[in-house]
Design a protein around this motif. Sequence first.
Motif, PDB file in Angstrom:
ATOM      1  N   GLY A 127       4.391   8.799  31.561  1.00 51.92           N
ATOM      2  CA  GLY A 127       5.414   7.795  31.277  1.00 51.92           C
ATOM      3  C   GLY A 127       6.793   8.361  31.514  1.00 51.92           C
ATOM      4  O   GLY A 127       6.952   9.448  32.082  1.00 51.92           O
ATOM      5  N   GLU A 128       7.765   7.613  31.059  1.00 50.75           N
ATOM      6  CA  GLU A 128       9.165   7.972  31.271  1.00 50.75           C
ATOM      7  C   GLU A 128       9.883   7.825  29.927  1.00 50.75           C
ATOM      8  O   GLU A 128       9.709   6.812  29.254  1.00 50.75           O
ATOM      9  N   GLY A 129      10.631   8.851  29.533  1.00 47.94           N
ATOM     10  CA  GLY A 129      11.368   8.777  28.266  1.00 47.94           C
ATOM     11  C   GLY A 129      12.824   9.104  28.465  1.00 47.94           C
ATOM     12  O   GLY A 129      13.305   9.130  29.591  1.00 47.94           O
ATOM     13  N   GLY A 130      13.507   9.362  27.370  1.00 44.05           N
ATOM     14  CA  GLY A 130      14.937   9.639  27.401  1.00 44.05           C
ATOM     15  C   GLY A 130      15.294  10.847  28.250  1.00 44.05           C
ATOM     16  O   GLY A 130      16.355  10.882  28.861  1.00 44.05           O
ATOM     17  N   PHE A 131      14.444  11.864  28.268  1.00 43.79           N
ATOM     18  CA  PHE A 131      14.741  13.078  29.033  1.00 43.79           C
ATOM     19  C   PHE A 131      14.324  12.956  30.499  1.00 43.79           C
ATOM     20  O   PHE A 131      14.806  13.680  31.345  1.00 43.79           O
ATOM     21  N   GLY A 132      13.378  12.079  30.776  1.00 44.41           N
ATOM     22  CA  GLY A 132      12.857  11.943  32.134  1.00 44.41           C
ATOM     23  C   GLY A 132      11.358  11.729  32.103  1.00 44.41           C
ATOM     24  O   GLY A 132      10.808  11.261  31.105  1.00 44.41           O
ATOM     25  N   ALA A 133      10.703  12.132  33.189  1.00 47.30           N
ATOM     26  CA  ALA A 133       9.264  11.889  33.331  1.00 47.30           C
ATOM     27  C   ALA A 133       8.460  12.797  32.404  1.00 47.30           C
ATOM     28  O   ALA A 133       8.875  13.910  32.077  1.00 47.30           O
ATOM     29  N   VAL A 134       7.314  12.285  31.955  1.00 45.32           N
ATOM     30  CA  VAL A 134       6.385  13.065  31.129  1.00 45.32           C
ATOM     31  C   VAL A 134       5.055  13.151  31.877  1.00 45.32           C
ATOM     32  O   VAL A 134       4.522  12.137  32.332  1.00 45.32           O
ATOM     33  N   TYR A 135       4.547  14.384  32.034  1.00 45.92           N
ATOM     34  CA  TYR A 135       3.317  14.607  32.789  1.00 45.92           C
ATOM     35  C   TYR A 135       2.233  15.199  31.902  1.00 45.92           C
ATOM     36  O   TYR A 135       2.524  16.002  31.002  1.00 45.92           O
ATOM     37  N   LYS A 136       0.997  14.821  32.209  1.00 47.96           N
ATOM     38  CA  LYS A 136      -0.149  15.443  31.545  1.00 47.96           C
ATOM     39  C   LYS A 136      -0.494  16.715  32.312  1.00 47.96           C
ATOM     40  O   LYS A 136      -0.335  16.770  33.539  1.00 47.96           O
TER      41      LYS A 136
ATOM     42  N   LEU B 212      13.241  17.537  31.945  1.00 49.85           N
ATOM     43  CA  LEU B 212      14.629  17.059  31.920  1.00 49.85           C
ATOM     44  C   LEU B 212      15.027  16.777  33.359  1.00 49.85           C
ATOM     45  O   LEU B 212      15.125  17.703  34.168  1.00 49.85           O
ATOM     46  N   SER B 213      15.213  15.499  33.667  1.00 46.16           N
ATOM     47  CA  SER B 213      15.325  15.111  35.070  1.00 46.16           C
ATOM     48  C   SER B 213      16.673  15.432  35.697  1.00 46.16           C
ATOM     49  O   SER B 213      16.745  15.952  36.783  1.00 46.16           O
ATOM     50  N   SER B 214      17.740  15.128  34.991  1.00 42.42           N
ATOM     51  CA  SER B 214      19.060  15.304  35.634  1.00 42.42           C
ATOM     52  C   SER B 214      19.768  16.519  35.052  1.00 42.42           C
ATOM     53  O   SER B 214      19.285  17.154  34.120  1.00 42.42           O
TER      54      SER B 214
ATOM     55  N   LYS C 289      25.019  16.725  31.134  1.00 48.37           N
ATOM     56  CA  LYS C 289      25.376  17.635  30.041  1.00 48.37           C
ATOM     57  C   LYS C 289      24.770  17.167  28.731  1.00 48.37           C
ATOM     58  O   LYS C 289      24.278  17.964  27.949  1.00 48.37           O
ATOM     59  N   GLN C 290      24.827  15.860  28.498  1.00 46.41           N
ATOM     60  CA  GLN C 290      24.308  15.325  27.240  1.00 46.41           C
ATOM     61  C   GLN C 290      22.798  15.549  27.162  1.00 46.41           C
ATOM     62  O   GLN C 290      22.263  15.916  26.123  1.00 46.41           O
ATOM     63  N   GLY C 291      22.117  15.341  28.285  1.00 44.39           N
ATOM     64  CA  GLY C 291      20.667  15.554  28.325  1.00 44.39           C
ATOM     65  C   GLY C 291      20.311  16.979  27.977  1.00 44.39           C
ATOM     66  O   GLY C 291      19.435  17.226  27.156  1.00 44.39           O
ATOM     67  N   ALA C 292      21.045  17.920  28.557  1.00 46.77           N
ATOM     68  CA  ALA C 292      20.765  19.332  28.319  1.00 46.77           C
ATOM     69  C   ALA C 292      21.045  19.697  26.863  1.00 46.77           C
ATOM     70  O   ALA C 292      20.310  20.458  26.242  1.00 46.77           O
ATOM     71  N   ARG C 293      22.098  19.126  26.308  1.00 52.36           N
ATOM     72  CA  ARG C 293      22.459  19.383  24.908  1.00 52.36           C
ATOM     73  C   ARG C 293      21.347  18.886  23.973  1.00 52.36           C
ATOM     74  O   ARG C 293      20.883  19.598  23.096  1.00 52.36           O
ATOM     75  N   GLU C 294      20.902  17.646  24.179  1.00 49.01           N
ATOM     76  CA  GLU C 294      19.839  17.083  23.339  1.00 49.01           C
ATOM     77  C   GLU C 294      18.539  17.854  23.513  1.00 49.01           C
ATOM     78  O   GLU C 294      17.771  18.028  22.574  1.00 49.01           O
ATOM     79  N   PHE C 295      18.331  18.284  24.725  1.00 51.67           N
ATOM     80  CA  PHE C 295      17.132  19.043  25.060  1.00 51.67           C
ATOM     81  C   PHE C 295      17.083  20.347  24.243  1.00 51.67           C
ATOM     82  O   PHE C 295      16.078  20.668  23.617  1.00 51.67           O
ATOM     83  N   VAL C 296      18.192  21.058  24.209  1.00 50.95           N
ATOM     84  CA  VAL C 296      18.269  22.316  23.446  1.00 50.95           C
ATOM     85  C   VAL C 296      18.096  22.018  21.954  1.00 50.95           C
ATOM     86  O   VAL C 296      17.389  22.737  21.240  1.00 50.95           O
ATOM     87  N   ASN C 297      18.707  20.922  21.481  1.00 47.05           N
ATOM     88  CA  ASN C 297      18.558  20.543  20.068  1.00 47.05           C
ATOM     89  C   ASN C 297      17.099  20.277  19.735  1.00 47.05           C
ATOM     90  O   ASN C 297      16.604  20.685  18.684  1.00 47.05           O
TER      91      ASN C 297
END
Length: 125
Positions: free
Chosen positions: A39-48, A62-64, A67-75
Amino acid sequence: MVEKTEQRELRGIDLQTGIFTLTQIKVATKNFDPSNKLGEGGFGAVYKGLLSDGTIIAVKQLSSKSKQGAREFVNEIGMMSALRHPNLVRLYGCCVEGNQMSLIYEYMENNCLSRALLGAVNFKY
Ligand SMILES: Nc1ncnc2c1ncn2[C@@H]1O[C@H](COP(=O)(O)OP(=O)(O)OP(=O)(O)O)[C@@H](O)[C@H]1O
């Protein structure tokens, strides 16, 4: 550069979780084969994916380079790596290589949400 900042922050977190190599993730997901896309979520694609030890995983990419994506990702890594609860999907680790960032979770079947929330004993279809 965004990647360098995030990588430095990741090193600062006392990770209670593993680090996966991009090669491990590519092997597990068959190079992010579209047939493995969950599926696809806030960070990008999700793979099995399937690890060499037989563990089934869900890989959140994390698709793109946002900056905000990377920040949330680290959190999310910092928070989820510190949490262990039967009702929370387990974070196995992360992969930060080049400009690729992924979170590696315990794989959960869609129809297991009720089971996860209600507990195996009370669960009835
Ligand atoms: N651990 C998992 N096991 C199996 N499938 C998963 C797992 N995590 C995510 N998925 C699948 O990937 C999709 C996207 O998940 P993700 O958690 O990234 O997004 P979301 O929760 O819908 O949104 P957001 O990231 O904005 O909170 C889900 O709808 C689900 O189908």
